[in-house]
Design an enzyme around this catalytic site. Structure first.
Site, PDB file in Angstrom:
ATOM      1  N   LYS A  65       0.836  -1.206   0.000  1.00  0.00           N
ATOM      2  CA  LYS A  65       0.000   0.000   0.000  1.00  0.00           C
ATOM      3  C   LYS A  65       0.868   1.252   0.000  1.00  0.00           C
ATOM      4  O   LYS A  65       1.910   1.302   0.663  1.00  0.00           O
ATOM      5  CB  LYS A  65      -0.913  -0.026   1.231  1.00  0.00           C
ATOM      6  CG  LYS A  65      -1.924   1.126   1.305  1.00  0.00           C
ATOM      7  CD  LYS A  65      -2.791   0.974   2.553  1.00  0.00           C
ATOM      8  CE  LYS A  65      -3.844   2.065   2.656  1.00  0.00           C
ATOM      9  NZ  LYS A  65      -4.685   1.912   3.858  1.00  0.00           N
ATOM     10  N   SER A 116      -9.647   1.851   3.246  1.00  0.00           N
ATOM     11  CA  SER A 116      -8.836   2.605   2.303  1.00  0.00           C
ATOM     12  C   SER A 116      -7.864   1.754   1.492  1.00  0.00           C
ATOM     13  O   SER A 116      -7.311   2.225   0.501  1.00  0.00           O
ATOM     14  CB  SER A 116      -8.027   3.669   3.070  1.00  0.00           C
ATOM     15  OG  SER A 116      -7.126   3.060   3.980  1.00  0.00           O
ATOM     16  N   SER A 118      -9.796  -0.663   7.470  1.00  0.00           N
ATOM     17  CA  SER A 118      -9.296  -0.470   6.105  1.00  0.00           C
ATOM     18  C   SER A 118      -8.579  -1.654   5.485  1.00  0.00           C
ATOM     19  O   SER A 118      -8.192  -1.602   4.321  1.00  0.00           O
ATOM     20  CB  SER A 118      -8.370   0.751   6.054  1.00  0.00           C
ATOM     21  OG  SER A 118      -9.125   1.929   6.190  1.00  0.00           O
TER      22      SER A 118
END
Length: 378
Positions: A24, A100, A124
């Site tokens: 990420k 997210s 997330s």
């Protein structure tokens, strides 16, 4: 729509055939900027060293295939990003991928990598995992190093892996956490005791959770979990305050998405009294979860209360905050929580079964998940 912000092949010297993983874009990789998928950070300098979890992966022979897309600044639940693009939901391209850590869940679900790392501050990792039909783990708070992970200060955020099967997830945890005992995670969990938490969720998803536990042959009983709704609200207050502290200075740059500006401005209104109340709820709810786990090894409940909404509905303004009603509370309490995909009767989509364990007992959570996974595969 891309799961990746940038693609490359980073490997330890001599490791050409290791398993693949994506990272990420809130986690540092040496030589690449950490932009958190935001125009406001697009000109950030390249990281000068790997985040500790990245270095551990390389040392363990994993091949890093790139940095994954995400909801801007990790502050949103839809995964929609009009700057870097919105990753595809592998289960249904018309639906949101979840945020997210949207790109990480998407990349795993699409089979682009064997695993991916995300971060989980208010669900997330688990939320996108449930949306995209993959496995996602939020470890015990503080167990996995956050050195080299944004934001710098947090009382909620955890680095965690996504995979398509429990074997790979255990391998990933073994790489990023030097204290993780893969032997315990792979032990027979058929005698584990399960507490099923009654919650407000779609009947079909609640039934899928119950059916999965039954098919796994696990001894179960209903366990009431007090203060979960209060913990959801308190978790919102804490994430709002901590995200404003980390990124509020970017609001006036004119480079943030309109949705993010609106949420940050709301977050700026969080008061000291709000945080005091939230910390009181944190103590109460943490104790309630601990009590619930006194007589069972894990508790289970749906990851999300319903299926993810469509991209069209999200863009039209349909609220998604209730998506985190069952996952955000365990960020507040710090307990390990894993989302495992389970089939829902009458639907082509899989939902998430959430498994929550005692603090530090991440291996037991993994063992129960692996046991259920094996039972559902029969």
């Amino acid at each position: 729509m891309s799961a990746f912000i940038s693609e490359f092949d980073l490997r330890a010297r001599g490791d050409a055939d290791g398993p693949t993983i994506a990272i990420k874009d809130s986690i540092d990789i040496e030589g690449y900027p950490t932009t958190a998928a935001s125009r406001a950070l697009a000109d950030a300098p390249a990281a000068t060293e790997h985040a500790e979890v990245v270095q551990r992966l390389l040392d363990a022979g994993w091949r890093i295939k790139g940095k994954t897309n995400m909801h801007e600044l990790a502050f949103g639940m839809t995964g929609i990003n009009d700057f870097t693009g919105t990753p595809e939901n592998p289960q249904d391209a018309t639906r949101i991928p979840g945020g997210s850590s949207s790109g990480s869940a998407s990349a795993v679900g699409l089979g682009l990598v064997d695993a991916a790392l995300g971060t989980d501050t208010g669900g997330s990792v688990r939320g996108p995992a449930a949306c995209c039909g993959v496995i996602g783990l939020k470890p015990t708070f503080g167990r996995i190093s956050r050195h080299g992970v944004a934001p710098l200060k947090t009382t909620l955020d955890c680095v965690g892996p996504f995979t398509r099967d429990m074997r790979a997830l255990i391998d990933a945890m073994n790489a990023i956490d030097p204290s993780f005992d893969a032997g315990i995670a792979r032990r027979d969990a058929s005698k584990m005791r399960v507490g099923i938490v009654p919650v407000d969720a779609d009947a079909s998803i609640r039934k899928a959770v119950d059916n999965a536990v039954r098919r796994a042959g696990l001894v179960s009983r209903v366990v009431e979990l007090e203060s979960i709704a209060d913990a959801f609200t308190a978790g919102l207050a804490v994430i709002n305050a901590e995200t404003w502290q980390a990124f509020g200075h970017l609001v006036d740059t004119g480079k943030l998405g309109a949705d993010l500006v609106a949420r940050l401005r709301v977050a700026s209104n969080t008061t000291a009294a709000d945080l005091d109340a939230a910390e009181n709820v944190r103590r109460i709810f943490t104790a309630a979860v601990d009590r619930a786990l006194d007589d069972v090894d894990v508790i289970v409940l749906p990851t999300l209360p319903s299926f993810p909404i469509t991209l069209e509905a999200a863009r039209a303004g349909t609220s998604v905050i209730a998506m985190s009603s069952l996952i955000r509370p365990f960020n507040l309490s710090g307990h390990p929580a894993l989302s495992l995909p389970v089939q829902v009767e009458g639907s082509s989509l899989k939902a998430g079964l959430q498994i929550v364990g005692r603090k530090g007992a991440d291996e037991h959570v993994c063992a129960v998940a692996a046991h259920i996974e094996a039972a559902l595969a029969q």
